[in-house]
Design a protein around this motif. Structure first.
Motif, short mmCIF file in Angstrom:
data_model
loop_
_atom_site.label_atom_id
_atom_site.label_comp_id
_atom_site.label_asym_id
_atom_site.label_seq_id
_atom_site.Cartn_x
_atom_site.Cartn_y
_atom_site.Cartn_z
N GLY A 121 1.39 28.73 4.70
CA GLY A 121 1.83 27.50 5.36
C GLY A 121 0.71 26.70 5.99
O GLY A 121 0.97 25.66 6.61
N ARG A 181 -3.05 37.62 15.14
CA ARG A 181 -3.06 36.31 15.80
C ARG A 181 -2.77 35.20 14.78
O ARG A 181 -3.31 35.19 13.69
CB ARG A 181 -4.35 36.07 16.55
N THR A 183 -7.77 37.46 5.23
CA THR A 183 -8.15 38.59 6.07
C THR A 183 -8.13 39.89 5.27
O THR A 183 -9.03 40.71 5.37
CB THR A 183 -7.17 38.70 7.27
N ARG A 184 -7.08 40.07 4.47
CA ARG A 184 -6.99 41.30 3.68
C ARG A 184 -8.03 41.33 2.57
O ARG A 184 -8.55 42.39 2.24
CB ARG A 184 -5.57 41.46 3.12
N ALA A 219 -17.27 27.02 12.27
CA ALA A 219 -15.90 27.43 11.99
C ALA A 219 -15.07 26.20 11.64
O ALA A 219 -15.37 25.09 12.03
CB ALA A 219 -15.31 28.11 13.20
N MET A 220 -14.05 26.44 10.89
CA MET A 220 -13.09 25.40 10.54
C MET A 220 -13.76 24.20 9.91
O MET A 220 -13.37 23.06 10.13
CB MET A 220 -12.30 24.97 11.76
N SER A 247 -10.36 29.38 10.59
CA SER A 247 -10.57 30.22 11.76
C SER A 247 -9.91 31.56 11.47
O SER A 247 -9.20 31.71 10.48
CB SER A 247 -9.88 29.58 12.95
N PRO A 248 -10.12 32.55 12.35
CA PRO A 248 -9.43 33.83 12.14
C PRO A 248 -7.92 33.66 12.02
O PRO A 248 -7.29 34.31 11.19
CB PRO A 248 -9.79 34.62 13.40
N GLN A 249 -7.35 32.77 12.83
CA GLN A 249 -5.90 32.56 12.76
C GLN A 249 -5.50 32.02 11.38
O GLN A 249 -4.47 32.41 10.83
CB GLN A 249 -5.44 31.55 13.83
N ILE A 250 -6.30 31.10 10.85
CA ILE A 250 -6.01 30.53 9.53
C ILE A 250 -6.17 31.62 8.46
O ILE A 250 -5.36 31.74 7.55
CB ILE A 250 -6.95 29.33 9.23
N ARG A 251 -7.20 32.44 8.59
CA ARG A 251 -7.44 33.49 7.58
C ARG A 251 -6.37 34.57 7.60
O ARG A 251 -6.11 35.20 6.59
CB ARG A 251 -8.81 34.13 7.79
N ASN A 252 -5.76 34.79 8.76
CA ASN A 252 -4.67 35.77 8.82
C ASN A 252 -3.46 35.31 8.04
O ASN A 252 -2.64 36.13 7.63
CB ASN A 252 -4.25 36.01 10.28
N ARG A 253 -3.29 34.02 7.85
CA ARG A 253 -2.12 33.48 7.16
C ARG A 253 -2.44 32.95 5.77
O ARG A 253 -1.65 33.09 4.85
CB ARG A 253 -1.52 32.31 7.96
N LEU A 266 1.97 26.48 12.94
CA LEU A 266 1.94 26.45 11.47
C LEU A 266 2.90 27.46 10.85
O LEU A 266 2.79 27.79 9.67
CB LEU A 266 0.52 26.74 10.96
N SER A 299 -13.70 31.46 17.16
CA SER A 299 -13.96 30.07 16.77
C SER A 299 -12.68 29.30 16.45
O SER A 299 -12.72 28.09 16.30
CB SER A 299 -14.89 30.04 15.56
N ARG A 356 -14.49 34.65 4.17
CA ARG A 356 -14.96 34.73 5.56
C ARG A 356 -15.22 33.36 6.16
O ARG A 356 -15.26 33.22 7.38
CB ARG A 356 -16.28 35.52 5.63
#
Ligand code: FAD
Ligand code: FES
Ligand code: FES
Lengths: 291, 164
Positions: A28, B53, A73-74, A181-182, A95-101, B58, B141, A91
């Motif tokens: 998403g 997190r 992330t995976r 980042a981003m 951001s980490p949040q974006i990479r998690n999804r 979104l 970040s 990598r």
């Protein structure tokens, strides 16, 4: 708005066949941004996150089958050894949040010229698996990107997996953007050496209407490595050769000026990244770390 | 639908276009998570979704059925503040506080990711012994602070990391 939430592949394909206008939603991170801006009011959303075939990866006869819905992330955590080029690119996404999804399937669906997975997929000679109720077909990455944000998937198809043989040699990914980042990249470059096949593969991002390979540069470098016997000798890569390779990669770009950078800056960055990437990759090859 | 937030199951009636962030703020009154940008860039809305997190702006709330959502409201335990909250207080990890719930939730997720050995873009081939300043900056970040309280945030997280 209809919200379709299939839990099996068969249900997902049937739903897509019945509602070809339904917008698939994985992580998403592209779809929601458009929805929150009210730019986009799809008649229906098709949530693909509950279909396990899409969220798993596995090995089949030496090839990796990466479900379209596996998160960055995976990939970083689980595939860094098999697919270092794609992991390096992952990598740098958001951001980490974006990479998690976020997922590679979503990157392919969006088909943005700035998508970071594309250069790595092109360099690895990846194939994109598409499925519909009519069956499965496979499209080579370099034939998948058709135009700005247009890809080879038909309206009744889902992107189901990325299938690739891990390159036998070293891989690199470089990206230049405004912040660490981003960053939406100003220019990106992916490289894989395939010593088993004696070929070089590249992918360039953000410097043309679609992600693409730098064919002439690939052929030039492979021919030079061959004629100088460098694949066998693993001798040092002449700096002139690395520089010439960079220039040939640059020649494959056809960028536009925009707020993130002028065309000239993008092309200059591309040449520099390509020169560095090939130098690093060759050093890895010489010390046999990547083979 | 049912949404499990901070260990409690909550009943909700939502339009299927409602984001998790709006569901938390407007329907459940949990206004700790902030809406800074509504498009994934600032991290003020960061929550943990099944422990990961995530930018709540979104995510559609309907996709969270059967998943566990953790927000800043549920972080402190019966014995007081969570160690990350405590460290933010001790090290002046905020000024106006707008970005703080997101920073703290992100940090909790970040520490757990590091614990599991997940590499970042600045991690070399050899894992560093601990969370260095460049590692913390890269790993945080996704959270912006308009007040520029980054020095305090870095100090707070360096402190927490050194204690765990
Ligand atoms: C703050 C921020 C920073 C970002 N930074 C980067 C960056 O640095 N590099 C980068 O490359 N991208 C970046 N992005 C864009 C985005 O995160 C990536 O493109 C990501 O890969 C999208 O994956 P997703 O699963 O979230 O896609 P979604 O948003 O779920 O979908 C994206 C598109 O793909 C389609 N789609 C998804 N899954 C399928 C499927 N299985 N079959 C067919 N179509 C499908 C959707 O319909 C949609 O058109 C950023 C986004 C944000 C919000
Ligand atoms: S409000 Fe969600 S990231 Fe800014
Ligand atoms: S403390 Fe004000 S935005 Fe961070």
């Amino acid at each position: 708005m209809d919200f379709l939430q299939p839990s099996t592949m068969a249900e997902a394909l049937a739903a897509k066949a019945e509602h070809p206008g339904a917008v698939p939603i994985a992580g998403g991170t592209d779809v929601m941004v458009e929805m929150n801006f009210d730019k986009h009011r799809p008649p229906a959303l098709l949530d693909v996150t509950r279909v396990s075939e899409l969220t798993e990866w596995g090995m089949d006869d030496g090839r990796v089958r990466l479900g379209a819905g596996v998160s960055y992330t995976r990939i970083i955590d689980e595939l860094g050894d098999r697919l270092p080029g794609l992991a390096m690119a992952s990598r740098t996404v958001g951001s980490p949040q974006i990479r998690n999804r976020g997922t590679v399937g979503g990157n392919l669906g969006a088909a943005s010229p700035a998508g970071d997975a594309h250069p790595a997929l092109l360099a690895a000679d990846a194939e994109i698996e598409l499925q519909s109720t009519a069956g499965t077909r496979v499209v080579k990455a370099h034939e998948f990107y058709l135009g700005v944000k247009r890809n080879a998937a038909r309206r009744d198809e889902l992107i189901t997996a990325i299938v690739l043989t891990p390159p036998s040699g070293p891989q690199q990914f470089c990206k230049i953007g405004t912040r660490n980042a981003m960053v939406i990249s100003v220019a990106a470059f992916g490289l894989a050496l395939h010593p088993d096949r004696r070929v070089v593969r590249t992918g360039i991002g953000s410097v043309a209407p679609t992600p693409r390979r730098a064919y002439a540069a690939e052929e030039f470098l492979a021919a030079e490595l061959e004629s100088a016997g460098l694949w066998e000798s693993r001798a040092e890569l002449p700096t002139a050769l690395a520089r010439e390779f960079g220039e040939k990669v640059k020649a494959a770009g056809a960028p536009i000026d925009d707020v993130r950078g002028t065309a000239a800056y993008r092309l200059h960055s591309l040449a520099v990244m390509a020169r560095r990437a090939v130098t690093w990759a060759w050093t890895d090859y010489r010390t046999a770390r990547g083979t | 639908m049912q949404l499990s937030v901070n260990g409690q199951s909550r009943d909700l009636e939502l339009d299927n276009r409602t984001t998790l962030l709006d569901a938390l703020r407007e329907h459940l009154g949990l206004i700790g998570s902030k809406k800074g940008c509504d498009h994934g860039q600032c991290g003020a809305c960061t929550v943990l979704l099944d422990g990961r997190r995530t930018n709540a702006c979104l995510v559609l709330a309907v996709t969270c059925a059967g998943r566990e959502v953790a927000t800043i409201e549920g972080l402190a335990g019966p014995d007081g503040l969570h160690p990350v909250q405590q460290a933010f207080v001790e090290h002046d990890g905020f000024q106006c506080g707008y970005c703080t719930p997101g920073q703290i939730m992100s940090a909790v997720g970040m520490l757990e990711e590091f614990e599991r050995g997940w590499p970042s873009a600045v991690t070399g081939e050899v894992q560093p012994a601990g969370l260095t300043a460049p590692e913390i900056r890269e790993r945080m970040s996704g959270n912006l602070c308009r007040c520029g309280a980054y020095v305090g945030i870095l100090a707070a997280l360096t402190d927490v990391a050194s204690r765990s």
